[in-house]
Design an enzyme around this catalytic site. Structure first.
Site, PDB file in Angstrom:
ATOM      1  N   GLU A 262     -37.182   6.478   3.083  1.00  0.00           N
ATOM      2  CA  GLU A 262     -36.711   5.161   3.512  1.00  0.00           C
ATOM      3  C   GLU A 262     -36.102   5.241   4.903  1.00  0.00           C
ATOM      4  OE1 GLU A 262     -35.499   3.058  -0.742  1.00  0.00           O
ATOM      5  OE2 GLU A 262     -34.132   4.494   0.202  1.00  0.00           O
TER       6      GLU A 262
ATOM      7  N   SER B 147     -24.533  -0.263   0.190  1.00  0.00           N
ATOM      8  CA  SER B 147     -24.801  -0.487  -1.222  1.00  0.00           C
ATOM      9  C   SER B 147     -25.068   0.807  -1.977  1.00  0.00           C
ATOM     10  CB  SER B 147     -26.004  -1.419  -1.375  1.00  0.00           C
ATOM     11  OG  SER B 147     -25.756  -2.635  -0.733  1.00  0.00           O
TER      12      SER B 147
ATOM     13  N   ASP C 148     -29.368  16.816  -0.653  1.00  0.00           N
ATOM     14  CA  ASP C 148     -29.760  16.267  -1.948  1.00  0.00           C
ATOM     15  C   ASP C 148     -30.961  15.335  -1.840  1.00  0.00           C
ATOM     16  OD1 ASP C 148     -28.633  14.157  -0.634  1.00  0.00           O
ATOM     17  OD2 ASP C 148     -27.286  13.560  -2.264  1.00  0.00           O
TER      18      ASP C 148
ATOM     19  N   ASP D 203     -28.671  14.848   6.356  1.00  0.00           N
ATOM     20  CA  ASP D 203     -28.501  15.111   4.918  1.00  0.00           C
ATOM     21  C   ASP D 203     -27.737  16.426   4.735  1.00  0.00           C
ATOM     22  OD1 ASP D 203     -28.685  15.179   2.196  1.00  0.00           O
ATOM     23  OD2 ASP D 203     -30.787  15.834   2.158  1.00  0.00           O
TER      24      ASP D 203
ATOM     25  N   HIS E 185     -12.215 -16.982  21.584  1.00  0.00           N
ATOM     26  CA  HIS E 185     -13.631 -16.595  21.624  1.00  0.00           C
ATOM     27  C   HIS E 185     -14.137 -16.190  23.001  1.00  0.00           C
ATOM     28  CE1 HIS E 185     -17.454 -16.117  19.751  1.00  0.00           C
ATOM     29  NE2 HIS E 185     -18.022 -17.174  20.255  1.00  0.00           N
TER      30      HIS E 185
ATOM     31  N   HIS F 286     -11.446 -20.805  16.037  1.00  0.00           N
ATOM     32  CA  HIS F 286     -11.761 -19.636  16.849  1.00  0.00           C
ATOM     33  C   HIS F 286     -12.773 -19.937  17.940  1.00  0.00           C
ATOM     34  CE1 HIS F 286     -12.361 -15.501  18.011  1.00  0.00           C
ATOM     35  NE2 HIS F 286     -13.658 -15.698  17.929  1.00  0.00           N
TER      36      HIS F 286
ATOM     37  N   ASN G 210     -15.267 -14.745  14.678  1.00  0.00           N
ATOM     38  CA  ASN G 210     -16.641 -14.278  14.469  1.00  0.00           C
ATOM     39  C   ASN G 210     -16.714 -12.770  14.212  1.00  0.00           C
ATOM     40  OD1 ASN G 210     -15.986 -14.073  17.405  1.00  0.00           O
ATOM     41  ND2 ASN G 210     -18.027 -13.178  17.513  1.00  0.00           N
ATOM     42  N   HIS G 211     -15.639 -12.034  14.519  1.00  0.00           N
ATOM     43  CA  HIS G 211     -15.628 -10.596  14.231  1.00  0.00           C
ATOM     44  C   HIS G 211     -15.134 -10.290  12.821  1.00  0.00           C
ATOM     45  CE1 HIS G 211     -16.677  -8.313  17.933  1.00  0.00           C
ATOM     46  NE2 HIS G 211     -16.497  -9.504  18.478  1.00  0.00           N
TER      47      HIS G 211
ATOM     48  N   ASN H 206     -25.574  17.565   2.466  1.00  0.00           N
ATOM     49  CA  ASN H 206     -25.536  18.251   1.170  1.00  0.00           C
ATOM     50  C   ASN H 206     -26.926  18.572   0.617  1.00  0.00           C
ATOM     51  OD1 ASN H 206     -26.479  15.761   0.401  1.00  0.00           O
ATOM     52  ND2 ASN H 206     -24.654  15.199  -0.799  1.00  0.00           N
TER      53      ASN H 206
END
Length: 601
Positions: free
Chosen positions: A546, A539, A579, A575, A364, A278, A226-227, A577
């Site tokens: 946000e 991503s 930007d 933050d 587990h 597991h 599960n990890h 840098n």
């Protein structure tokens, strides 16, 4: 002569009586130690399972009404996360290692493929002192991914009279205790998941295992735990470890690991008789369905599962990774962990008989002796990480199994000092550590605790009864602990048999340094819902607005009073840098600095 014997009889009786008293005292002494050890164990386990429940249940989850409702929505979704990627050729291009240059100053191992025993041995030796270059990490992971794509979802392995199979449970910490030495053609291994998290060298452990897998693909069998899951890794340390070691290529490495984890086999069957998974099984487990995932119609991106079978197998996969056995018959939601199920002896019998199996081996769960039988010895839990909760908390164990399929156990307990602790020392050490962890949990929920106490204190006296204190504490923490038994070790602020809860909270605050308390009250709450506020970083970038909105959502859900100014100041400080946006490297660097400050303090 007869007179002399009569004189010695009272002395003999006294000696026997003294021996019986000593024996009775010793039994009571050992029983008290055992009771303390079990209580300590319950504290550690309850805190661990509560953290897992918070992790895989999002704030939007409601009370489950059926088994299907208990399959965590976010957990299920990322089991099939590969649907987000278009085509394998794009993966090949994205993870291409050839553009990563190796500087002349690099003194670590230079890997060549196909992998050789000499290459893996050099890797094992080098990891004691050096870090593998990102080029070779990407290359090794890419080769592993290509191999896993052709492996079945359920591995099958056979024993023979010339060699034993070694089965290892959870290995969160190290590969330093392998009873048969390093894997080879003569020494096959089954590793039963949870290779990462809760340690500083998870990536090295994983790369070594992958190296041996490439070298001996038929003799090294890796089950998924599960990890082996990127959402769980965010909370329990593996994500931070990778990004800290590989600041430039860390995100690529994590993306490739995410893909690899989704292709790891879910089970191993030994001689068609012993099933190794597991977590466990449920009343819906069907190995034929799980096995057919590799032969099912796949989507254009090569995912194991088509949309047609997704609904049918989702619960089975979650159960295989997350479930625990229980002594009573039946199958019920595993509300303690927040995912999977509890299954009873009748379910074990049904599933084993259906597939003509005789034994189920799973991991587990940490066990004090490293292993434990249940369900009429048809279910065996094996746990290979010693000192899992703290020094002296448990032994680790492995299984050696030959053609007779009888498990033979190898137990061990690693020691940082090399000094063997007595039972009393071991219990005392782990007890203090457990109570310290529990006080941290109490402090992190201090606002909710005060509100719960005040419900019993309508006249604002600041005093509540011991039973009220225990009830309110359990209502807030929901750990299922014997709070009235623990009260003398946690609460000293008593007045006429009543708990002075305001004074108790103040005393609780004094037990930790100021910076540590800041981390407990903010960092703990943050990591509690990390999957909500952090995953977007993997991503790309997140804007300061946000970031502010995410924190507002978190603070509202966790009932934390955080001002807009405090959130804005935090965003600007992260933050680095300047930007106007925050990436994962900036975020993890900020938390690294906070951790360093806490250790310094």
């Amino acid at each position: 002569m007869g007179c002399g014997m009569r004189k010695s009889e009272p002395k003999l009786k006294k000696s026997i009586r003294a021996a019986l008293l000593i024996q009775r005292w010793y039994r009571q002494y050992v029983a008290r130690l055992e009771m303390r050890r079990r209580c300590t164990w319950n504290i550690f386990q309850s805190i661990e399972y509560a953290g897992q429940q918070d992790q895989i249940k999002g704030p939007e989850d409601s009370t489950p009404t059926s088994r299907a409702d208990t399959a965590p929505r976010n957990l299920i979704s990322h089991i099939f996360r590969e649907n987000e990627i278009c085509r394998d050729i794009e993966w090949e291009r994205y993870f291409c290692y050839k553009s990563v240059e190796v500087a002349d100053s690099y003194s670590g191992p230079h890997l060549t493929f196909p992998m050789t025993f000499c290459g893996v041995s050099k890797l094992v030796e080098a990891f004691k002192h050096k870090q593998l270059h990102a080029r070779y990490v990407l290359q090794l992971l890419g080769e592993t991914w290509r191999l896993l794509r052709i492996l079945p979802n359920i591995n099958h392995v056979s024993t023979c009279h010339t060699k034993e199979i070694t089965i290892c449970g959870i290995k969160h910490q190290a590969l330093s205790h392998l009873p048969n030495g390093l894997p080879s053609l003569e020494k096959p291994y089954v590793f039963n998941g949870d290779y990462v998290d809760r340690g500083k060298n998870s990536l090295e452990i994983l790369l070594i295992l992958f190296g041996f897998l490439l070298l001996y693909p038929n003799d090294i069998l890796l089950n998924r735990g599960n990890h082996e899951d990127h959402i769980v890794n965010l909370r329990y340390g593996f994500t931070k470890e990778v990004l800290g070691k590989y600041r430039v290529h860390g995100k690529k490495i994590l993306k490739l690991l995410q893909k690899i984890f989704s292709w790891l086999p879910l089970a191993t069957v030994i001689d068609q008789k012993v099933l190794v998974v597991h977590g466990g099984i449920s009343d819906t487990t069907d190995l034929d369905v799980i096995s057919r995932l590799t032969a099912a119609n796949t989507t254009s991106n090569g995912c194991r599962c088509s949309e047609l079978i997704r609904t049918a197998v989702v619960l089975q996969i979650v159960d295989v990774l997350w479930s625990d056995p229980m002594p009573q018959n039946g199958c019920m939601p595993n509300e303690v962990r927040g995912g999977g199920c509890y299954w009873g002896p009748d379910v074990t019998q049904e599933v084993l008989e259906k597939h003509n199996l005789q034994l189920l081996i799973r991991s587990h769960e940490c066990k004090q002796e490293g292993y434990e039988f249940c369900h009429d010895r048809r279910v065996l839990t094996i746990f290979s990480a010693s000192n899992y909760y703290d020094l002296g908390s448990n032994r680790g164990a492995y299984i050696r199994m030959g053609p007779d399929l009888v498990p033979h156990f190898v137990q061990y307990q690693a020691s940082r000092t090399g000094i063997e602790l007595s039972l009393r020392q071991s219990v005392g050490h782990t007890e203090r550590s457990a109570l310290r962890s529990l006080r941290q949990q109490l402090f992190a929920h201090k606002s909710d605790l005060i509100s719960a106490f005040q419900e019993y204190d309508s006249e604002n006296t600041g005093l509540i009864s011991q039973s009220q204190w225990a009830s309110a504490t359990e209502k807030v923490l929901n750990l299922g602990l014997p709070w009235r038994v623990l009260r003398p070790q946690l609460v000293s602020s008593m007045k006429d048999g009543m708990v002075d809860y305001h004074k108790w909270i103040q005393e609780l605050s004094i037990t930790e340094p100021k910076l540590e308390l800041y981390l407990l009250s903010t960092k703990y709450a943050f990591f509690k819902s990390l999957s909500v506020g952090l995953f977007c970083f993997l991503s790309g970038l997140i804007s300061l607005e946000e970031f502010r909105q995410t924190w507002k959502l978190l603070s509202s859900h966790l009932k934390m009073d955080i001002s807009d100014k405090a959130i804005t100041d935090l965003a600007h400080s992260i933050d680095f840098n300047k930007d106007g946006s925050i990436d994962i490297n900036e975020f993890m660097e900020a938390f690294r600095l906070v951790d360093l400050s806490a250790h310094t303090e």
